[in-house]
Design a protein around this motif. Structure first.
Motif, PDB file in Angstrom:
ATOM      1  N   UNK A 172       3.850  16.490   0.672  1.00 40.28           N
ATOM      2  CA  UNK A 172       4.286  17.002  -0.707  1.00 40.28           C
ATOM      3  C   UNK A 172       4.555  15.626  -1.565  1.00 40.28           C
ATOM      4  N   UNK A 173       5.837  15.348  -1.981  1.00 38.12           N
ATOM      5  CA  UNK A 173       6.009  14.220  -2.696  1.00 38.12           C
ATOM      6  C   UNK A 173       6.358  12.965  -1.979  1.00 38.12           C
ATOM      7  N   UNK A 174       6.181  13.049  -0.635  1.00 38.89           N
ATOM      8  CA  UNK A 174       6.579  11.951   0.256  1.00 38.89           C
ATOM      9  C   UNK A 174       5.278  10.970   0.447  1.00 38.89           C
ATOM     10  N   UNK A 175       5.659   9.686   0.354  1.00 42.51           N
ATOM     11  CA  UNK A 175       4.513   8.803   0.610  1.00 42.51           C
ATOM     12  C   UNK A 175       4.996   7.605   1.675  1.00 42.51           C
ATOM     13  N   UNK A 176       4.425   6.963   2.366  1.00 39.50           N
ATOM     14  CA  UNK A 176       4.455   6.059   3.370  1.00 39.50           C
ATOM     15  C   UNK A 176       4.077   4.441   2.551  1.00 39.50           C
ATOM     16  N   UNK A 177       4.904   3.602   2.655  1.00 38.35           N
ATOM     17  CA  UNK A 177       4.663   2.209   2.052  1.00 38.35           C
ATOM     18  C   UNK A 177       4.526   1.179   3.148  1.00 38.35           C
ATOM     19  N   UNK A 217       0.145  -7.251  13.517  1.00 38.89           N
ATOM     20  CA  UNK A 217      -0.776  -6.265  14.513  1.00 38.89           C
ATOM     21  C   UNK A 217      -1.339  -5.109  13.847  1.00 38.89           C
ATOM     22  N   UNK A 218      -0.402  -4.270  13.090  1.00 35.87           N
ATOM     23  CA  UNK A 218      -0.832  -2.919  12.704  1.00 35.87           C
ATOM     24  C   UNK A 218      -0.389  -2.725  11.304  1.00 35.87           C
ATOM     25  N   UNK A 219      -0.769  -3.566  10.213  1.00 37.12           N
ATOM     26  CA  UNK A 219      -0.151  -3.393   9.110  1.00 37.12           C
ATOM     27  C   UNK A 219      -0.310  -1.982   8.172  1.00 37.12           C
ATOM     28  N   UNK A 220      -1.247  -1.397   8.761  1.00 35.00           N
ATOM     29  CA  UNK A 220      -1.565   0.202   8.070  1.00 35.00           C
ATOM     30  C   UNK A 220      -0.832   1.235   9.000  1.00 35.00           C
ATOM     31  N   UNK A 221      -0.844   1.083  10.159  1.00 37.84           N
ATOM     32  CA  UNK A 221      -0.214   1.932  11.071  1.00 37.84           C
ATOM     33  C   UNK A 221       1.138   1.825  11.507  1.00 37.84           C
ATOM     34  N   UNK A 240       6.594   0.167   6.501  1.00 35.86           N
ATOM     35  CA  UNK A 240       7.900  -0.110   6.140  1.00 35.86           C
ATOM     36  C   UNK A 240       8.606   0.993   5.850  1.00 35.86           C
ATOM     37  N   UNK A 241       8.537   2.064   5.031  1.00 36.58           N
ATOM     38  CA  UNK A 241       9.417   3.119   4.726  1.00 36.58           C
ATOM     39  C   UNK A 241       8.743   4.568   4.080  1.00 36.58           C
ATOM     40  N   UNK A 264       0.816  -1.213   0.150  1.00 37.02           N
ATOM     41  CA  UNK A 264       0.115   0.040   0.052  1.00 37.02           C
ATOM     42  C   UNK A 264       0.934   1.374  -0.048  1.00 37.02           C
ATOM     43  N   UNK A 265       0.324   2.233  -0.295  1.00 34.77           N
ATOM     44  CA  UNK A 265       1.070   3.744  -0.547  1.00 34.77           C
ATOM     45  C   UNK A 265       0.056   4.694   0.074  1.00 34.77           C
TER      46      UNK A 265
END
Length: 130
Positions: free
Chosen positions: A22-27, A94-98, A102-103, A16-17
């Motif tokens: 800005x142009x920063x995303x979490x995956x 436990x919390x894959x979306x929170x 990962x990065x 997931x993204x």
């Protein structure tokens, strides 16, 4: 049934993204993916500062059942990795979306264009039902 979070984009490899700023995303990996893997015991992540390409492996996720590649859903540069996963890889279960993210990646080029290549939450939910 797997939990699919709104306001995220998904790859067919089950990453997931989420937009951070800005142009920063979490995956990270989806709830479906962590269920398929089982109990996660180790996560290998890319180095901060590394250049990454969409659809290429940037690390591995080891569970009691298997070792799987972590594929990057976007291209850019790693600006941050989740420091907690070194000691607490089970956060991915436990919390894959929170807390199990990962990065963070600063996307190269047009963020919206890269996100448009991914699935919306609704499309991903339909993909899981296929």
């Amino acid at each position: 049934m797997s939990n699919v979070k709104e306001n995220r984009w998904y790859s067919k490899d089950h990453e997931w993204v989420e937009k951070v700023s800005g142009n920063v995303v979490r995956i990270g990996i989806s709830d479906f993916a962590q269920h398929q893997l089982g109990d996660i015991v180790f996560v290998e992540l890319p180095e901060e500062g590394a250049s990454v390409q969409a659809e290429e492996s940037i690390g591995t996720i080891e569970s009691v059942k298997t070792v799987s590649d972590l594929f990057c859903p976007v291209s850019g540069q790693v600006t941050k990795i989740n420091p907690r996963l070194g000691d607490e890889p089970e956060l991915v279960n436990d919390e894959p979306y929170d807390a199990g993210w990962m990065a963070e990646i600063e996307v190269e080029g047009d963020l919206e264009e890269q996100l448009s290549a991914l699935l919306s939450a609704e499309q991903y939910a339909e993909f899981l039902e296929e």
